[in-house]
Design a protein around this motif. Structure first.
Motif, PDB file in Angstrom:
ATOM      1  N   GLN A   1      -7.661   1.709   0.546  1.00 33.24           N
ATOM      2  CA  GLN A   1      -7.304   1.334   1.915  1.00 33.24           C
ATOM      3  C   GLN A   1      -7.618   2.449   2.906  1.00 33.24           C
ATOM      4  O   GLN A   1      -8.465   2.301   3.781  1.00 33.24           O
TER       5      GLN A   1
ATOM      6  N   TRP B   1      -6.754  -3.732   5.012  1.00 29.12           N
ATOM      7  CA  TRP B   1      -5.960  -4.347   3.971  1.00 29.12           C
ATOM      8  C   TRP B   1      -6.890  -4.801   2.848  1.00 29.12           C
ATOM      9  O   TRP B   1      -8.092  -4.534   2.876  1.00 29.12           O
TER      10      TRP B   1
ATOM     11  N   GLN C   1       0.840  -1.195   0.000  1.00 31.44           N
ATOM     12  CA  GLN C   1       0.000   0.000   0.000  1.00 31.44           C
ATOM     13  C   GLN C   1       0.875   1.245   0.000  1.00 31.44           C
ATOM     14  O   GLN C   1       1.960   1.267   0.581  1.00 31.44           O
TER      15      GLN C   1
ATOM     16  N   ASN D   1       0.082 -12.746   4.556  1.00 34.75           N
ATOM     17  CA  ASN D   1      -0.401 -11.381   4.750  1.00 34.75           C
ATOM     18  C   ASN D   1      -0.679 -10.702   3.414  1.00 34.75           C
ATOM     19  O   ASN D   1      -0.458 -11.277   2.348  1.00 34.75           O
ATOM     20  N   ASP D   2      -1.161  -9.480   3.481  1.00 35.22           N
ATOM     21  CA  ASP D   2      -1.591  -8.736   2.295  1.00 35.22           C
ATOM     22  C   ASP D   2      -0.488  -8.518   1.261  1.00 35.22           C
ATOM     23  O   ASP D   2      -0.690  -8.791   0.071  1.00 35.22           O
TER      24      ASP D   2
ATOM     25  N   GLY E   1       0.153  -6.276   9.709  1.00 32.54           N
ATOM     26  CA  GLY E   1      -0.577  -7.471   9.309  1.00 32.54           C
ATOM     27  C   GLY E   1      -0.189  -8.639  10.186  1.00 32.54           C
ATOM     28  O   GLY E   1       0.405  -8.472  11.256  1.00 32.54           O
TER      29      GLY E   1
END
Length: 426
Positions: free
Chosen positions: A147, A278, A127, A308-309, A259
């Motif tokens: 986000q 996320w 992000q 995780n993302d 995360g």
């Protein structure tokens, strides 16, 4: 006799060189540019492992264009100028076809001029603040409208009236918070409703800042913290929240860079109820995610390794690159860049990610609540995937800009009012 020896040596050398060239021609190199040491290693090491797993899986399928993939791993060591140096090494010396890497925006900004100069490709999986669209970068992480803005919208629905914007002191938090401040003011909030604080990378003494946040939250209006803290500074931040008795019920924290991986180093019981925004969580229940988690555990040999993302964003970017190379029939950078636009691959939430003409992908937005096992329970989500807004609608210098890398426009900052490529002209 000497002549025969020389001839033998020459023949052996020629054979060796020929074998080396054949090997080089039979493999396609990709670069892995993630910090394996320093303050960002807590987050980035896992992404290196993710790329290596994906390369291993693709090679078992026969590689790409009939050639095996070879990952070239370098460690820029959380040193932002070193990212540029290592990127140049990957492209010029190692001859990689694409780079998968960077976490912080300052590292991406360091690499950007290198990949543009050398006309390479960077897949950026985290992000970020937006305000950018490069011909040579494909952004598989979230833009602010995928986000940050939805996270604030969620907190608005929970009745939040005071906003503590707390972040690490570099380009992403500062720009993201600039956008969020403008967005909050468009909703009628004033300066007295917004508290902003920045700390250096690796910051460890959070006592006074958490104390200030508690004080800020005693004005009779419901407060929340919007966190853009990056790296290992998150560990002492959350510990200090617990030390000072700050619960999610009193002052919820919504984080954009925390995360499952970051929570493995924290006692999560006092953090239950705090939030993260996320586009993927390990707890998402769908077949694609189950298969990915199973493959990850098998590859690492560790059932406790979380996903995780940014791992999902890496997964999406890698699969898009493979599909684009096969579509183009070559690893030539220009051809692959053109082929990437419009490519669609499965995400890990049961949907599809599409690479749009602005070099950003479509993404669902998920709000997750921390559980005592370090996982997240999804408490809110968008009904469909969201198209990234690379230039913010809430900043004066950006709201008239769009990016479209298709012919005939081929521009990352086209001003729809002036009809010119090149931004606002300010």
């Amino acid at each position: 006799m000497k002549f025969k020896n020389v001839a033998k040596i020459s023949f052996a050398l020629a054979l060796s060189l020929g074998t080396g060239l054949a090997h080089a021609e039979d493999t396609i190199k990709i670069g892995v540019l993630h910090s394996l040491s320093g303050t960002m290693a807590i987050s980035e090491t896992t992404l290196k492992d993710t790329v290596l797993m994906l390369v291993d899986e693709q090679n078992k399928k026969g590689g790409v264009l009939g050639k095996k993939l070879e990952a070239v791993v370098v460690d820029p060591a959380s040193d932002w100028p070193l990212f540029a140096e290592k990127a140049r090494e990957l492209v010029q010396k190692e001859k990689v076809s694409a780079i998968f890497g960077c976490w912080t925006s300052v590292s991406r900004k360091s690499v950007l001029p290198v990949v543009e100069e050398l006309n390479s490709i960077l897949f950026y999986p985290v992000q970020y603040e937006g305000e950018e669209s490069s011909k040579n970068v494909f952004y598989t992480g979230a833009a602010p409208n995928q986000q940050a803005i939805p996270a604030v919208d969620y907190l608005l629905k929970q009745g939040v009236k005071r906003w503590a914007l707390v972040g690490t002191d570099y380009v992403y938090p500062r720009t993201a918070n600039k956008i969020l401040e403008a967005y909050l003011k468009s909703k009628g909030f004033t300066d007295e409703d917004i508290y902003i604080s920045y700390t250096p990378f690796g910051h460890s003494d959070w006592q006074s800042i958490v104390s200030d946040i508690k004080k800020f939250g005693t004005a009779g209006k419901k407060p929340a913290v919007v966190s853009t803290i990056n790296g290992d500074a998150n560990v002492p931040f959350y510990k200090e929240l617990a030390n000072q008795g700050v619960s999610a019920k009193d002052i919820p924290v919504v984080a954009f860079s925390v995360g499952e991986e970051e929570l493995t180093g924290i006692d999560t019981k006092p953090l239950v109820g705090h939030l993260a925004a996320w586009n993927y969580f390990e707890s998402v229940d769908c077949e694609a995610n189950e298969e990915f988690i199973e493959a990850w555990h098998k590859y690492t040999g560790n059932e406790n390794r979380v996903t995780n993302d940014p791992m999902e964003a890496t997964y999406i970017g890698f699969n898009m690159w493979v599909k684009a190379v096969e579509k183009a029939g070559t690893t030539d950078s220009d051809a692959v860049q053109d082929a990437l636009i419009g490519v669609a691959v499965p995400n890990l939430s049961g949907g599809t990610a599409t690479m749009m003409p602005n070099h950003h992908i479509t993404k669902p937005v998920l709000i997750g609540e921390i559980q005592d096992d370090g996982q997240f329970e999804v408490v809110d989500s968008t009904p469909t995937t969201v198209v990234a807004d690379e230039w913010s609608d809430y900043l004066d210098g950006s709201k008239d800009l769009i990016a479209d890398w298709r012919a005939p426009l081929k521009c990352g900052n086209f001003n729809v009012k002036t009809g010119k490529c090149g931004g606002s002209g300010k």
